[in-house]
Write an enzyme that holds these catalytic residues in place. Structure first.
Site, PDB file in Angstrom:
ATOM      1  N   ASP A   8       1.110  -1.206   0.152  1.00  0.00           N
ATOM      2  CA  ASP A   8      -0.011  -0.029  -0.040  1.00  0.00           C
ATOM      3  C   ASP A   8       0.987   1.372   0.135  1.00  0.00           C
ATOM      4  OD1 ASP A   8      -2.287   1.822   0.557  1.00  0.00           O
ATOM      5  OD2 ASP A   8      -1.491   1.921   2.637  1.00  0.00           O
ATOM      6  N   ASP A  10      -0.236   5.239   0.868  1.00  0.00           N
ATOM      7  CA  ASP A  10      -0.414   6.376   2.016  1.00  0.00           C
ATOM      8  C   ASP A  10      -0.576   5.536   3.083  1.00  0.00           C
ATOM      9  OD1 ASP A  10      -0.873   8.489   0.126  1.00  0.00           O
ATOM     10  OD2 ASP A  10      -2.733   7.286  -0.822  1.00  0.00           O
ATOM     11  N   GLU A  17      -0.856  11.392   4.579  1.00  0.00           N
ATOM     12  CA  GLU A  17      -2.068  11.688   4.888  1.00  0.00           C
ATOM     13  C   GLU A  17      -2.252  13.124   5.516  1.00  0.00           C
ATOM     14  OE1 GLU A  17      -4.402  10.774   3.253  1.00  0.00           O
ATOM     15  OE2 GLU A  17      -4.617   8.672   3.076  1.00  0.00           O
ATOM     16  N   GLU A  54     -14.013  10.069  -3.937  1.00  0.00           N
ATOM     17  CA  GLU A  54     -15.364   9.643  -2.767  1.00  0.00           C
ATOM     18  C   GLU A  54     -15.358  10.345  -1.463  1.00  0.00           C
ATOM     19  OE1 GLU A  54     -12.869   8.225  -4.613  1.00  0.00           O
ATOM     20  OE2 GLU A  54     -13.760   6.658  -5.867  1.00  0.00           O
ATOM     21  N   ASN A 127       0.174  10.472  -7.878  1.00  0.00           N
ATOM     22  CA  ASN A 127       0.816  10.847  -6.616  1.00  0.00           C
ATOM     23  C   ASN A 127       1.799   9.749  -6.160  1.00  0.00           C
ATOM     24  OD1 ASN A 127      -1.422  12.552  -6.522  1.00  0.00           O
ATOM     25  ND2 ASN A 127      -2.771  11.290  -5.064  1.00  0.00           N
ATOM     26  N   ASP A 182      -1.478  -0.385   6.241  1.00  0.00           N
ATOM     27  CA  ASP A 182      -1.631   0.390   7.399  1.00  0.00           C
ATOM     28  C   ASP A 182      -3.143   0.795   8.297  1.00  0.00           C
ATOM     29  OD1 ASP A 182      -2.196   2.323   5.396  1.00  0.00           O
ATOM     30  OD2 ASP A 182      -2.197   3.905   7.091  1.00  0.00           O
TER      31      ASP A 182
END
Ligand code: XBP
Ligand code: MG
Length: 249
Positions: A8, A10, A17, A54, A127, A182
């Site tokens: 993953d 982020d 974040e 979203e 990103n 995470d």
């Protein structure tokens, strides 16, 4: 036999974040003349919804009566999100967010042992590139055989779609891979694809339910910046590929 690690992004590769995505969203709101502002606390709650578009849609529907009735709401969200992505990339280009402790070491170790690498994330592909290029150098994107990101699958995490996509692209069975996550939404996705999952939690996710994880750590750790969980439970300072093999094989 472990053949691949799937990461993953982020919260797992880097703490993006609080001082990354959140800041970029707030900049976009200001640039569009909206009086929305996401505090660190509010953002923590909004993280329950994965995906930037979203997340904004959820916010406007629950917080802004006037804006939610706009006929062009979907279009506004799309434009806001494009602006937010530009802000985020700009932010990383000027002030790279470092990788979490132990990430680069583990990536180097895995590559040296010919473990294949991939990414499974809900965030936008631009990103991921900006994060990796700034933190690890331009070549680092090539370290990852598959970068599963953003809207490439119909359903974002906690759905398992992105992991199924990555496994299919790599031609691997879940039993041959380990996922690194995470958050609760992240582990729901990886377990949904039957992947053994190692959690490194962070400030936003430490209270999450990580049932089903193979291991839950505060961080991967380094010799000079140990994982406190590993040190207490395994008398080891940091997570290695060998430990992972022993744990999940
Ligand atoms: C990360 C996310 C992302 C980012 C924003 O979840 O939820 O939506 O917060 O990225 P995970 P975008 O770590 O589980 O992949 O704005 O590009 O969607
Ligand atoms: Mg995450």
């Amino acid at each position: 036999m472990i053949k691949a690690f799937i990461f993953d992004v982020d919260g797992t590769l880097a703490d993006t974040e609080r001082h990354g995505h959140r800041v970029a969203f707030n900049q976009a709101f200001e640039q569009f003349g909206l009086d929305w502002h996401w505090s660190e606390e509010t953002y923590g709650e909004l993280l329950a919804v994965t995906g930037g578009k979203e997340r904004m849609l959820h916010y406007v529907q629950s917080h802004d009566k006037a804006e939610r009735q706009r006929a062009d709401l979907q279009d506004l969200i799309k434009q806001l999100h494009a602006q937010k992505t530009r802000n985020y990339v700009e932010l990383l280009n000027h002030n790279a967010i470092p990788l979490r402790p132990g990430i680069q070491r583990l990536l180097d170790e895995a590559r040296a042992q010919e473990i294949r690498l991939a990414i499974a994330t809900t965030t936008t592909p631009d990103n991921v590139s900006a994060l990796l290029e700034n933190a690890l150098g331009a070549d680092s994107l090539d370290w990852f055989e598959v970068i599963g990101a953003g809207d490439i699958v119909p359903h974002k995490k906690p759905a398992a779609d992105i992991y199924f996509y990555v496994l299919q692209e790599m031609g691997l069975d879940a039993a041959d891979c380990v996922a690194f996550e995470d958050s609760r939404n992240g582990i729901l996705a990886s377990l949904g694809a039957d992947l053994s999952t190692i959690i490194t939690y962070n400030g936003y996710t430490e209270q999450d339910d990580f049932s089903g994880a193979s291991l839950v750590l505060d961080q991967m750790g380094e010799a000079d910046n140990p994982s406190l969980v590993l040190r207490q439970s395994y008398q080891q300072d940091y997570l290695t590929v060998d430990m992972i093999r022993q744990m999940v094989q």
